[in-house]
Design an enzyme around this catalytic site. Structure first.
Site, PDB file in Angstrom:
ATOM      1  N   ILE A  64       0.398  -1.457  -0.138  1.00  0.00           N
ATOM      2  CA  ILE A  64       0.125   0.035   0.197  1.00  0.00           C
ATOM      3  C   ILE A  64       1.039   1.220  -0.156  1.00  0.00           C
ATOM      4  O   ILE A  64       0.509   2.420  -0.784  1.00  0.00           O
ATOM      5  CB  ILE A  64      -1.251  -0.081   0.617  1.00  0.00           C
ATOM      6  CG1 ILE A  64      -1.424  -1.010   1.117  1.00  0.00           C
ATOM      7  CG2 ILE A  64      -1.659   1.487   1.477  1.00  0.00           C
ATOM      8  CD1 ILE A  64      -2.938  -1.321   2.066  1.00  0.00           C
ATOM      9  N   THR A 122      -4.977   5.416   7.850  1.00  0.00           N
ATOM     10  CA  THR A 122      -5.832   4.224   7.028  1.00  0.00           C
ATOM     11  C   THR A 122      -5.819   3.361   7.789  1.00  0.00           C
ATOM     12  O   THR A 122      -5.290   2.098   7.174  1.00  0.00           O
ATOM     13  CB  THR A 122      -5.292   3.715   5.256  1.00  0.00           C
ATOM     14  OG1 THR A 122      -4.554   4.555   5.716  1.00  0.00           O
ATOM     15  CG2 THR A 122      -6.022   6.356   4.925  1.00  0.00           C
ATOM     16  N   ALA A 123      -4.229   2.852   8.725  1.00  0.00           N
ATOM     17  CA  ALA A 123      -3.590   1.571   8.812  1.00  0.00           C
ATOM     18  C   ALA A 123      -4.741   1.101   9.628  1.00  0.00           C
ATOM     19  O   ALA A 123      -5.604  -0.026   9.511  1.00  0.00           O
ATOM     20  CB  ALA A 123      -2.298   2.033   9.295  1.00  0.00           C
ATOM     21  N   ASP A 146      -9.170   6.986   9.351  1.00  0.00           N
ATOM     22  CA  ASP A 146      -9.841   6.560   9.217  1.00  0.00           C
ATOM     23  C   ASP A 146     -10.773   4.730   9.749  1.00  0.00           C
ATOM     24  O   ASP A 146     -11.313   4.065   9.494  1.00  0.00           O
ATOM     25  CB  ASP A 146      -9.393   5.639   7.743  1.00  0.00           C
ATOM     26  CG  ASP A 146     -10.794   4.806   7.017  1.00  0.00           C
ATOM     27  OD1 ASP A 146     -11.928   5.237   7.052  1.00  0.00           O
ATOM     28  OD2 ASP A 146     -10.021   3.517   6.155  1.00  0.00           O
ATOM     29  N   GLU A 187     -13.386  -0.148  17.733  1.00  0.00           N
ATOM     30  CA  GLU A 187     -14.826   0.304  16.144  1.00  0.00           C
ATOM     31  C   GLU A 187     -16.124  -0.621  16.063  1.00  0.00           C
ATOM     32  O   GLU A 187     -15.817  -0.946  16.688  1.00  0.00           O
ATOM     33  CB  GLU A 187     -14.245  -0.399  15.428  1.00  0.00           C
ATOM     34  CG  GLU A 187     -12.613   1.265  14.892  1.00  0.00           C
ATOM     35  CD  GLU A 187     -12.270   0.563  13.438  1.00  0.00           C
ATOM     36  OE1 GLU A 187     -12.709  -0.396  12.847  1.00  0.00           O
ATOM     37  OE2 GLU A 187     -10.965   0.904  12.875  1.00  0.00           O
ATOM     38  N   HIS A 246     -13.757   3.113   8.748  1.00  0.00           N
ATOM     39  CA  HIS A 246     -12.454   2.383   8.184  1.00  0.00           C
ATOM     40  C   HIS A 246     -13.139   1.911   7.042  1.00  0.00           C
ATOM     41  O   HIS A 246     -12.635   0.424   6.414  1.00  0.00           O
ATOM     42  CB  HIS A 246     -12.511   1.150   8.949  1.00  0.00           C
ATOM     43  CG  HIS A 246     -11.561   0.235   8.967  1.00  0.00           C
ATOM     44  ND1 HIS A 246     -11.718  -0.454  10.573  1.00  0.00           N
ATOM     45  CD2 HIS A 246     -10.626  -0.456   7.828  1.00  0.00           C
ATOM     46  CE1 HIS A 246     -10.326  -1.060   9.806  1.00  0.00           C
ATOM     47  NE2 HIS A 246     -10.042  -0.695   8.412  1.00  0.00           N
TER      48      HIS A 246
END
Length: 308
Positions: free
Chosen positions: A153, A233-234, A259, A264, A283
């Site tokens: 990524i 974003t990890a 994100d 969560e 996410h």
């Protein structure tokens, strides 16, 4: 015919492909029904999950006959990989299948946060004209992107960034400074402290392990270039969310896009309310229509192969 359970959302075409060969239970809400999840797991030869299903502890015990765990994504912190392998269970992530989706999210978030002009719709539609207030945005070209983590990524993100005129530096604890991947990408390998001090945009692409938990706390965020942008974003536990909020309010950070979160789904967080130049998303950086198809197709092919 084997038994497969799918606990979170998956591309319907891939589900149909699995059903053509095996007995499949597909319920995107199964992750939220613990009793049913464990009951279904007891008869499963394979389980396919995203990031919310915790394949460890009690669930792992329930998966007594399971041969394979398909992961619709790349992070494995929700799966006890060592315990799975000790039980003879093969763990299959969708490595690389959502790299483009995440890379595009990073670039889009960086542009939005640096420019700062994309939230004026309500003001303009209601007769306002905040042109002067929104005329000090920054361009992406010529800025330095720092990538903490340079796997698939990170490498994809570097390609997009360099195509837009950014200089890219990267740090990866798993790669030596002379690893050919850096030269091949046209990216300078630097230490993490150097990266933090130099980058106008810092993007995180590391796994959540003991050594990366709170990697970006108040001290490291404070060492970032004044006005820099932080994008995560990890995994949520890599960043101290309260420290991000404080740095945004003080003006030390020029913007942040988160994100992923330590918990969560994210419960209400008063410290985020009213934070300037903050982008919060649930996410979804790695989830687009196209990436869902690629991820689902890849995992389906590998699960079917493993069950032969």
């Amino acid at each position: 015919m084997k038994r497969i359970i799918i606990t979170e959302f998956m591309d319907e075409a891939a589900v149909a492909q699995l059903r053509a060969a095996h007995d499949v239970t597909y319920d995107p809400k199964l992750v939220d029904d613990g009793a049913r999840l464990h009951a279904e797991a007891a008869g499963a030869d394979a389980i396919i999950v995203r990031n919310r299903t915790q394949v460890r502890g009690e669930l792992l015990v329930s998966l007594a006959r399971c041969q394979v765990v398909g992961r619709l994504g790349v992070g494995l912190d929700n799966i006890d990989v060592a315990a799975c392998e000790a039980r003879g269970m093969r763990v299959i992530p969708a490595t690389g299948a959502n790299a483009l989706s995440v890379a595009e999210y990073v670039i889009a978030a960086a542009m939005l946060l640096l420019r700062g002009a994309y939230r004026s719709t309500d003001a303009v539609a209601s007769g306002g004209w905040p042109r002067n207030a929104l005329s000090n945005g920054r361009e992406l070209g010529g800025k330095t992107l720092g990538l903490a983590g340079f796997g698939s990524i990170g490498q994809f993100t570097s390609r997009l960034a360099r195509a837009l005129g950014m200089e890219v530096v990267a740090y990866d604890a798993m790669l030596g400074p002379n690893d050919p991947v850096f030269a091949a990408a046209g990216v300078a390998c630097v230490g993490l402290d150097d990266l933090v001090a130099r980058a106008d945009v810092v993007s995180l692409h590391v796994p959540l392990v003991d050594s990366t938990r709170n990697l970006f706390g108040a001290e490291r965020i404070g060492a970032m270039k004044a006005g820099a942008v932080l994008i995560n974003t990890a995994r949520g536990g890599i960043v101290d969310e309260r420290a991000v909020a404080g740095a945004l309010r003080s003006g030390r950070l020029g913007g942040a896009a988160l994100d992923v979160f330590d918990v969560e789904p994210l419960p209400a967080q008063p410290h985020f309310e009213g934070c300037p130049n903050l982008l919060l998303t649930p996410h979804v950086a790695g989830v687009t229509r196209e990436s869902n198809e690629r991820v689902s197709s890849l995992v389906t092919a590998k699960v079917l192969e493993a069950l032969r």
